[in-house]
Design an enzyme around this catalytic site. Structure first.
Site, mmCIF file in Angstrom:
data_model
loop_
_atom_site.group_PDB
_atom_site.id
_atom_site.type_symbol
_atom_site.label_atom_id
_atom_site.label_comp_id
_atom_site.label_asym_id
_atom_site.label_seq_id
_atom_site.Cartn_x
_atom_site.Cartn_y
_atom_site.Cartn_z
ATOM 1 N N GLY A 1 51.324 -4.669 15.951
ATOM 2 C CA GLY A 1 52.269 -3.840 15.211
ATOM 3 C C GLY A 1 53.476 -3.450 16.045
ATOM 4 O O GLY A 1 53.598 -3.814 17.217
ATOM 5 N N SER B 1 38.535 -5.720 12.989
ATOM 6 C CA SER B 1 38.907 -4.499 12.282
ATOM 7 C C SER B 1 38.339 -3.283 13.006
ATOM 8 O O SER B 1 37.233 -3.330 13.561
ATOM 9 C CB SER B 1 38.368 -4.541 10.851
ATOM 10 O OG SER B 1 38.477 -3.284 10.234
ATOM 11 N N ALA C 1 46.504 2.390 18.012
ATOM 12 C CA ALA C 1 47.725 2.308 17.200
ATOM 13 C C ALA C 1 47.471 1.692 15.833
ATOM 14 O O ALA C 1 48.383 1.640 15.005
ATOM 15 C CB ALA C 1 48.786 1.490 17.946
ATOM 16 N N LYS D 1 54.370 12.825 9.983
ATOM 17 C CA LYS D 1 53.957 12.965 8.581
ATOM 18 C C LYS D 1 52.582 13.624 8.461
ATOM 19 O O LYS D 1 52.142 13.959 7.351
ATOM 20 C CB LYS D 1 53.976 11.604 7.907
ATOM 21 C CG LYS D 1 55.380 11.031 7.754
ATOM 22 C CD LYS D 1 55.384 9.636 7.182
ATOM 23 C CE LYS D 1 56.812 9.122 7.016
ATOM 24 N NZ LYS D 1 57.554 9.032 8.288
ATOM 25 N N LYS E 1 46.237 10.727 8.490
ATOM 26 C CA LYS E 1 46.505 10.790 9.929
ATOM 27 C C LYS E 1 46.148 12.168 10.483
ATOM 28 O O LYS E 1 45.661 12.281 11.615
ATOM 29 C CB LYS E 1 47.967 10.458 10.210
ATOM 30 C CG LYS E 1 48.356 9.012 9.930
ATOM 31 C CD LYS E 1 47.617 8.026 10.815
ATOM 32 C CE LYS E 1 48.168 7.999 12.228
ATOM 33 N NZ LYS E 1 47.514 6.945 13.049
ATOM 34 N N LEU F 1 62.933 3.348 15.614
ATOM 35 C CA LEU F 1 63.935 2.395 15.147
ATOM 36 C C LEU F 1 63.388 0.976 15.167
ATOM 37 O O LEU F 1 62.731 0.562 16.120
ATOM 38 C CB LEU F 1 65.177 2.474 16.032
ATOM 39 C CG LEU F 1 65.982 3.775 15.907
ATOM 40 C CD1 LEU F 1 66.971 3.881 17.046
ATOM 41 C CD2 LEU F 1 66.703 3.830 14.577
ATOM 42 N N VAL G 1 63.845 2.260 7.998
ATOM 43 C CA VAL G 1 64.934 1.961 7.062
ATOM 44 C C VAL G 1 65.992 1.056 7.695
ATOM 45 O O VAL G 1 66.739 0.383 6.989
ATOM 46 C CB VAL G 1 65.624 3.251 6.561
ATOM 47 C CG1 VAL G 1 64.665 4.101 5.776
ATOM 48 C CG2 VAL G 1 66.252 4.034 7.705
ATOM 49 N N THR H 1 66.924 7.027 -0.805
ATOM 50 C CA THR H 1 66.129 7.741 -1.805
ATOM 51 C C THR H 1 66.785 9.039 -2.259
ATOM 52 O O THR H 1 66.740 9.382 -3.432
ATOM 53 C CB THR H 1 64.716 8.040 -1.264
ATOM 54 O OG1 THR H 1 64.836 8.779 -0.044
ATOM 55 C CG2 THR H 1 63.956 6.756 -1.006
ATOM 56 N N GLU I 1 56.939 11.352 -0.726
ATOM 57 C CA GLU I 1 57.997 11.404 0.298
ATOM 58 C C GLU I 1 58.585 12.807 0.390
ATOM 59 O O GLU I 1 58.832 13.465 -0.629
ATOM 60 C CB GLU I 1 59.086 10.385 -0.037
ATOM 61 C CG GLU I 1 60.100 10.199 1.071
ATOM 62 C CD GLU I 1 61.057 9.044 0.783
ATOM 63 O OE1 GLU I 1 61.434 8.350 1.745
ATOM 64 O OE2 GLU I 1 61.411 8.831 -0.382
#
Length: 630
Positions: free
Chosen positions: A288, A342, A364, A410, A422, A450, A456, A473, A550
């Site tokens: 990732g 996994s 991670a 988040k 999380k 970033l 984004v 959004t 969101e």
């Protein structure tokens, strides 16, 4: 004629050069003697012809030996012209020797004159061709202005002298000492003249060569230039140039990192190495965005072994190939083990951890895309909550020393399943820290990075490339941003300070308004925003509405109880958590709800946990909302 010569094959070009030299050398001898006698009417004897032929043969052989015919004329350097001078010296010596042996009438003074006439006949044409080719190439190159007349700017002009793409026409520099001077044939102008220069030369691109200026100064400069509807290109850093990772002429587009980034704090080498050097390190989610950068950072600190655990085969293959290449290039000799698997299979995890005697784990692996987890609640919880739990239990059983969870902003007062899952993973690790102390558990919480897979920034780049529109959004949505390398470095340093159950929070700097980010990216591309006021602009920004779950803005702290650490950008937070029996009971109930696919029950249990989960919308889970679902 020049075009015809340039398009010839290399072997033909060499034959043409050799034939020309073989003719030019006798002409240079003739001219030297004519200058010596002051007349073109010379008495050319048979011995003089033999002398000229011998000189031409030996000189051509010397030029071949010196590699002059291998040198591409259009790119001839000072070294090539030095070889040419050496070849002419050998030629003059040959002329003198052969004239003496053949008793040819060649005055000694004409041999000295010959060194100059030979250079005129042999060197000047080469200079002429090089100059003509340079002009030919530059005539089609795009005119650019170099901002910064320092060492980096001068090196850039020199490097671009043979470029087919860019033709520097002027320097711009804010230093009054340099203004109105000429550097490498280019005049240095003040920045206030920039608009006039662009109009005069038709410049649409600026090459930024500002050396070691701090991030704030650079950011201000880029924003100022972007407002002028100019495309900004930036030169590589001195560090990359010196290390060989980049060349001075390899200019690139200004990344949004150059605008959102900040001056780096030098990493604490002790903290970087404590959990990594001479340790067996395992990274879950190794393919990732964050996982792969953790792999790169860890590899550079020379662990005893680096184990990569990843569910996606292609991602694992890609990062393994990259790390092996780095390993060989830098001669690090770090064994790299790539394992497909996994984090939801505890027995396999225990086998892996014990087999390789893993000492440090960076966890991670997670599903991080908010709308995707909202639509796949059970799998999101399975991976993020139970994957973390099983991985942590396997670490305890296997005697792992440190376990570091990569968390997210988040998780603070979440409004979506991803954030709640999380936070639940954090609670599991905090509870396990109260149950035992052999394995040190900690978590590192930070915001958006970033260019990560869910950022984004890549989406905005793609939309700009396609001509728009850019979709945002909400006009007021705000996010924190950090570069992936900085976040990864801070994660590794935070892990070294863990005492058990620690929640580390990274200093993310100032929050960024997403619509402002979109506008800056439009300007950096040399384009304009299309609005009601400017209907002829290039790219339109459209607002699509907040997605399920969101938030307008993210937070990093649940409570205000936060303390600093020995690193200025790492804080530690003291937050409410459950003991292990309470957590274990909640996990068992959550496991049963997931097994029976009771999505509403799963969400209800996440709300029951001390995660401050505030569900904002109706559940959008695909299976739950399918009319045919059982």
């Amino acid at each position: 004629m020049i075009r015809y010569l340039l398009d010839m094959s290399r072997s033909r070009k060499r034959l043409v050069s050799l034939a020309y030299d073989f003719v030019a050398i006798p002409l240079a001898i003739y001219m030297a003697m004519a200058l010596r006698y002051g007349t073109m009417n010379l008495n050319i004897t048979e011995n003089l012809v033999y002398t000229a032929a011998i000189t031409a043969l030996v000189t051509s052989a010397a030029f071949i030996r010196l590699g002059l015919y291998r040198a591409v004329v259009r790119f001839m350097t000072e070294r090539a012209f030095t070889s040419l001078m050496l070849g002419i010296a050998i030629s003059a010596l040959t002329l003198a020797t052969s004239a003496f042996l053949l008793q040819a009438a060649v005055p000694r003074s004409s041999i000295i004159i010959y060194t100059f006439t030979a250079y005129m006949f042999l060197g000047v044409p080469r200079l002429f061709v090089r100059g003509m080719v340079a002009q030919l190439i530059k005539s089609n190159a795009e005119p650019v202005i170099i901002y910064g007349a320092g060492k980096q700017g001068m090196s850039l002009v020199h490097a671009l002298s043979s470029s087919e793409f860019y033709r520097p026409v002027a320097f711009v520099d804010d230093s009054r000492k340099k203004q109105k001077t000429s550097i490498q044939g280019l005049k240095v102008w003040p920045s206030k003249q920039l608009d006039d220069l662009c109009d005069t030369y038709g410049v649409k691109k600026i090459l930024l060569a500002v050396g070691k200026t701090n991030m704030q100064t650079r950011k201000h400069l880029i924003e100022e230039l972007a407002e002028r509807k100019l495309e900004i290109l930036i030169t590589p850093s001195f560090g990359d140039i010196i290390s060989g990772r980049a060349k001075i002429e390899e200019v690139r587009e200004v990344d949004i990192e150059d605008l959102l980034g900040r001056d780096c704090v030098a990493p604490n080498s002790t903290l970087l190495e404590t959990s990594v050097r001479d340790k067996v390190v395992l990274i879950t989610g190794a393919g990732g965005s964050i996982g792969s950068e953790l792999c790169r950072q860890v590899l550079m600190k020379k662990p005893t072994k680096l184990v990569l655990l990843e569910l996606n085969e292609f991602s694992l293959y890609s990062i393994e190939q990259e790390l092996q290449a780095t390993n060989e290039e830098l001669k690090l000799s770090v064994p790299i083990v790539s394992i497909l698997g996994s984090v939801q299979k505890q027995n396999r995890l225990e086998t892996i951890f014990k087999t390789f005697n893993v000492q440090t784990i960076y966890h991670a692996a997670a599903y991080k895309h908010v709308p995707m987890v909202e639509c796949n609640v059970v799998e999101g919880v399975r991976n993020n909550v139970f994957g973390s739990w099983y991985c942590a239990e396997a670490a305890i059983t296997s005697g792992v020393e440190r376990f570091i969870l990569i968390s997210t902003d988040k998780a603070v007062r979440p409004t979506n399943v991803m954030g709640a899952s999380k936070r639940m993973a954090e609670l599991v690790l905090q509870a396990l820290s109260t149950r035992q102390t052999d394995t040190l558990f900690s978590m590192v919480r930070f915001g958006n990075v970033l260019d990560s897979s869910g950022s984004v920034v890549p989406r905005f780049r793609k939309q700009i490339k396609e001509g728009g529109p850019i979709t945002v959004t909400h006009p007021d949505i705000i996010r924190y941003f950090m570069t992936i390398p900085e976040a990864s470095q801070l994660v590794i340093q935070a892990s070294a300070m863990a005492k058990g159950g620690d929640v580390f929070v990274l200093d993310m700097g100032e929050p960024v308004k997403i619509v402002s980010l979109a506008k800056k990216m439009i300007h950096l591309s040399g384009l304009t925003e299309r609005t009601d006021i400017n209907p002829n602009g290039d790219i339109e920004i459209q607002f699509t509405g907040l997605r399920p779950g969101e938030k307008l803005f993210e937070e990093l702290l649940i409570s205000e109880d936060v303390e600093g650490t020995e690193h200025p950008r790492i804080m530690t937070a003291s937050e409410v958590h459950l003991n292990w029996p309470e957590t274990h009971n909640l996990l068992n109930r959550l496991d049963k709800a997931c097994h029976n696919f009771q999505v509403d029950k799963v969400i209800s249990l996440l709300q029951e946990a001390p995660a401050a989960y505030d569900k904002q919308n109706d559940c959008t889970d695909w299976v739950l909302n399918e009319p045919n679902s059982l």
